[in-house]
Enzyme design. Structure first.
Site, PDB file in Angstrom:
ATOM      1  NE  ARG A 119      -3.681  -3.516   1.934  1.00  0.00           N
ATOM      2  CZ  ARG A 119      -2.954  -4.618   1.859  1.00  0.00           C
ATOM      3  NH1 ARG A 119      -2.124  -4.825   0.975  1.00  0.00           N
ATOM      4  NH2 ARG A 119      -3.009  -5.499   2.872  1.00  0.00           N
ATOM      5  CE1 TYR A 120      -4.068  -0.615   4.959  1.00  0.00           C
ATOM      6  CE2 TYR A 120      -2.315  -2.285   4.798  1.00  0.00           C
ATOM      7  CZ  TYR A 120      -3.587  -1.915   4.898  1.00  0.00           C
ATOM      8  OH  TYR A 120      -4.528  -3.201   4.955  1.00  0.00           O
ATOM      9  CB  THR A 121       3.416   3.800   3.026  1.00  0.00           C
ATOM     10  OG1 THR A 121       3.614   3.114   1.866  1.00  0.00           O
ATOM     11  CG2 THR A 121       3.504   2.912   4.100  1.00  0.00           C
TER      12      THR A 121
END
Length: 828
Positions: A119-121
């Site tokens: 979800r962050y990359t």
């Protein structure tokens, strides 16, 4: 009532069938790459899904979670973690030689750090990944239904470069695994071109353009034989070694700097391992370990203690840590739906076949498309040539269906052509538009002819493949990172792990051997022989002392005529006062076998020289030192002895030395060794002295006119005589008197040549050891009785004696020059 949904089956047969189905599913559909595009299904689905999602290099990055979810929902229903991990790996420079995914954010590190949550990359396809999918919309590959039949996915990608070679593959299936190393893009393309140009080329010839793997982390490959074996058979092993350099700091201390690690090595784990080795004292000399890596590159620093050898520590690190690893080839891939171990040539052949099919299918697609367009243009040109009539037919028709039918009937047009005429806009009726249509039609006819020619000529297909690969090579290739070292350095010898230093080797009369650090004394001439207060028991003494280096080879000659070898470092190190280790613990000696002579076999000191052997029965032999280069662990026969004979001693000679031999009955013979030709190891030798009845040899030495001959008799008499009193004669004679033997003085116990400064250790048959200096023994004529040098008990007799360094002399006075390493006393 029996449930009709239940089926009775045999458990054994069901397990076999189900497990085989499961195994084949894992092998073919999950764990192994296809030889054509070098991709496992998950990687292929990720790239195809990203392409369909429009996450191309010219578009912004998209959240990894979006990509993972799309791939999982449409093509790969095996969980998001496996999809994300596969995508992360394709975005890591240390994992892929040419990354197929352009990652944005934390995608891990070569220290073993994991990537951030999906979800962050963000991610998108890399530019070179587009080459794997190029022309996929031109029917170049087959498609199949996805897992639920709702989507279509490619069976294989067009793969316009040999991805299996370039990025390699790793995977564990059921009962099998694959491990294919990455290679340089330019070299891989050149190898494919070589096979197309020279179908008969061998693996050796292929290795001229693709010499070996090219790992993304660089490092060194030690030797090429393992590479050739792997390329030839699909299986093999190579040694990967870190790229290191030894730096010297401003303070004069050394440090080891690692700039490249072997493929797949975790830098942090190496750091922890080295620290643990240092703490456990398994690796001494390391003071600090630091990881100074940055965006500029890898820099791993190992600080070395000032007095330690960086080279020795580095060799130990190669042996004990992952700074040196093995990479095992197992080039297993799916070929025609079957897992198979493939050679380099087979991988290339499969890739070429795939590319031929891709080019043929693309050409057919383009040809069909061009023919369809030309067909339409042909109808339009007919309409423009009969424009008034066409307009009249259309105006007079009640419906477009009637108009289409009339046009088809009047001008022999197809349904598609007539429909195109009806769809034509009025502006295309101008003369200029007609010229454009005619020009396009002519171009299409030329294109169709060219495409037909390509399909008819296989050599043109080969040319196209080469040209398109050359373009990829021009755009994406970069220099080789992994250096291939010439020669086989597949293992580290113990010698590489031992620091070279000067040491002393001592052997006691009772057979105890030990190694002492040279600093236990102040100096000692290499090859020298003697003793200096080494703390053995009162009933024992040091009979042999050799100054050498830990890397030197020592030869041990025994009374049985055998020779053994030991590296100096193989002899245990003890303190000066320690007794040492029984020699039988190091050498496989037989019962009754004893060491007669130790000789330092350093090459620069023995080059061109010979060993001179003397036996108890007066047999002598001269053999070149080079005959003893390869000595087995259980020893080697140095000379063939007759029954009842024994080896007395071995001298290292120049080939022109004078030799003197003394006998038990008091006779001696002096001759030049040049009168004896060099013989092989298996030879018995020739007569050196003709012995009288019941006589035997008691000593042999090199002799020079500036020396003296020392003889000692059984009853304690001794004398020194000038060497000039012993004329040089031929070998094999009975000799001349060297002492006047009577019942008073007894028979000869031994004979040596001396300089006059040595001590002698005399041993009696009662085990008593007496020490005296040679200078205390009177100098008299040759055929004399000698003088009493020691008192013996009534039933005691002297059985032997040996020369040692005088107790009151400093070993520091002995020259340490390596070039003069064999002392005169060594050969006495």
């Amino acid at each position: 009532m029996q449930d009709r949904n239940l089926i009775d089956v045999n458990l054994t047969s069901e397990m076999k069938t189900s497990f085989i189905d499961y195994a084949m599913s894992v092998i073919v559909a999950r764990a192994l790459p296809d030889v054509r595009d070098g991709l496992k299904p998950v990687h292929r689905r990720i790239l195809y899904g990203m392409n369909e999602l429009g996450v191309t290099p010219d578009k912004p990055h998209k959240k990894s979670a979006r990509i993972t979810g799309d791939v999982m929902g449409k093509y790969h229903p095996h969980g998001d973690s496996s999809i994300y991990e596969a995508m992360v790996r394709m975005a890591q420079w240390w994992s892929y030689r040419h990354m197929l995914v352009d990652g944005h954010g934390n995608f891990g590190s070569m220290d073993g750090d994991g990537a951030a949550a999906q979800r962050y990359t963000e991610a998108r396809m890399s530019k070179i990944a587009l080459e794997l999918l190029r022309d996929i919309n031109k029917n170049t590959v087959n498609f199949q239904d996805n897992y639920d039949g709702s989507e279509r996915e490619p069976v294989v990608l067009p793969a316009r470069f040999p991805n299996l070679l370039v990025n390699g593959a790793t995977g564990i299936a059921v009962g099998m695994a694959t491990n294919i190393p990455p290679h340089n893009l330019a070299e891989s393309i050149d190898a494919v071109k070589m096979v197309m140009e020279h179908p008969d080329c061998t693996t050796r010839e292929l290795m001229e353009v693709i010499p070996g793997p090219d790992f993304p982390t660089g490092a060194l490959v030690m030797g090429r034989s393992g590479i050739h074996r792997a390329y030839d058979t699909g299986k093999g092993s190579i040694v990967l070694r870190s790229r290191t350099e030894i730096e010297t700091t401003q303070t004069g201390r050394e440090r080891i700097v690692v700039t490249e690690f072997p493929y797949g090595v975790n830098k942090t784990k190496v750091h922890e391992h080295i620290v643990r080795l240092a703490q456990e004292k398994r690796l001494e000399g390391i003071t600090a370990v630091r990881d100074e890596s940055s965006r500029e590159g890898v820099r791993f620093v190992i600080e070395i203690r000032r007095e330690a050898s960086a080279t020795v520590i580095l060799n130990n690190l190669f042996k004990l840590t992952s700074l040196q690893t093995n990479f095992s080839f197992n080039m297993l891939a799916i070929e025609n739906g079957v897992p198979k171990i493939l050679s380099l040539r087979q991988i290339i052949d499969n890739y070429i076949s795939h590319q031929k099919e891709v080019i043929i299918r693309r050409t057919r697609f383009d040809k069909d498309k061009a023919e369809a367009r030309a067909h339409i243009l042909e109808g339009l040109l007919i309409a423009l040539d009969h424009l008034d009539e066409v307009i009249a037919i259309i105006r007079n028709s009640e419906t477009d269906v009637i108009a289409q039918t009339e046009l088809m009937s009047r001008f022999d047009l197809s349904e598609r052509q007539s429909q195109a005429i009806l769809d034509m806009r009025l502006r295309r009726l101008t003369g200029l538009e007609r010229d454009k249509i005619q020009s396009e039609y002519d171009d299409l006819l030329a294109l169709i002819a060219d495409l037909s020619d390509i399909l008819a000529k296989p050599e043109r297909i080969i040319t196209i493949i080469k040209e398109e690969m050359d373009e990829i090579k021009r755009k994406y290739a970069n220099p080789r990172r992994t250096e291939l070292m010439v020669g086989e350095v597949l293992s580290l010898e113990d010698e590489d792990l031992i620091e070279e230093e000067d040491v002393l080797i001592t052997l006691s009369n009772k057979g105890y051997i030990k190694r002492l650090a040279q600093d236990e004394f102040r100096a000692q001439k290499r090859g020298g022989r003697g003793v200096q207060g080494t703390g053995v028991n009162n009933d024992d003494f040091v009979r042999e002392l050799v100054s050498t280096s830990t890397h030197d080879t020592l030869l041990f000659f025994t009374n049985f005529g055998r020779v053994y070898r030991l590296k100096a470092y193989e002899i245990p190190e003890y303190g000066r006062t320690a007794k040492g280790l029984p020699i039988v613990n190091l050498l496989k000696l037989e019962d009754g076998e004893t060491i007669q002579t130790i000789i330092n076999a350093r090459k620069e000191e023995t080059a061109g020289k010979s060993f001179f052997f003397t036996t108890k029965q007066g047999i002598v032999k001269r053999t070149e030192v080079s005959e003893f280069n390869n000595i087995r662990q259980n020893g080697l026969r140095a000379l063939k002895l007759k029954e009842g004979d024994q080896l007395i001693n071995v001298l290292l000679t120049s080939g022109q030395d004078d030799i003197i031999i003394g006998t038990h009955s008091g006779y001696s013979v002096r001759f030049n060794e040049a009168s004896i030709r060099n013989m092989g190891r298996s030879a018995t030798g020739v007569r050196g002295v003709k012995l009288r009845e019941d006589d035997r040899v008691v000593g042999a030495s090199r002799i020079q006119d500036n020396q003296e001959v020392l003889v000692i008799t059984e009853n304690g008499f001794g004398k020194r005589t000038s060497a000039t009193d012993y004329p040089t004669k031929g070998r094999g004679g009975k000799g001349i008197k060297t002492a006047n033997i009577t019942p008073k003085n007894g028979q000869l116990a031994g004979l040596v040549t001396v300089d006059g400064t040595e001590d002698i250790m005399v041993i009696t048959n009662k085990g008593v050891i007496i020490r005296t200096n040679v200078a205390n023994i009177s100098q008299t004529g040759r055929a004399t009785l000698g003088v009493k040098i020691m008192k013996l008990d009534a039933d005691a007799k002297i059985v032997t004696f040996t020369l040692v360094q005088p107790e009151d002399s400093s070993i520091a006075e002995i020259n340490t020059d390596r070039e003069n390493s064999i002392s005169k006393n060594k050969d006495n």
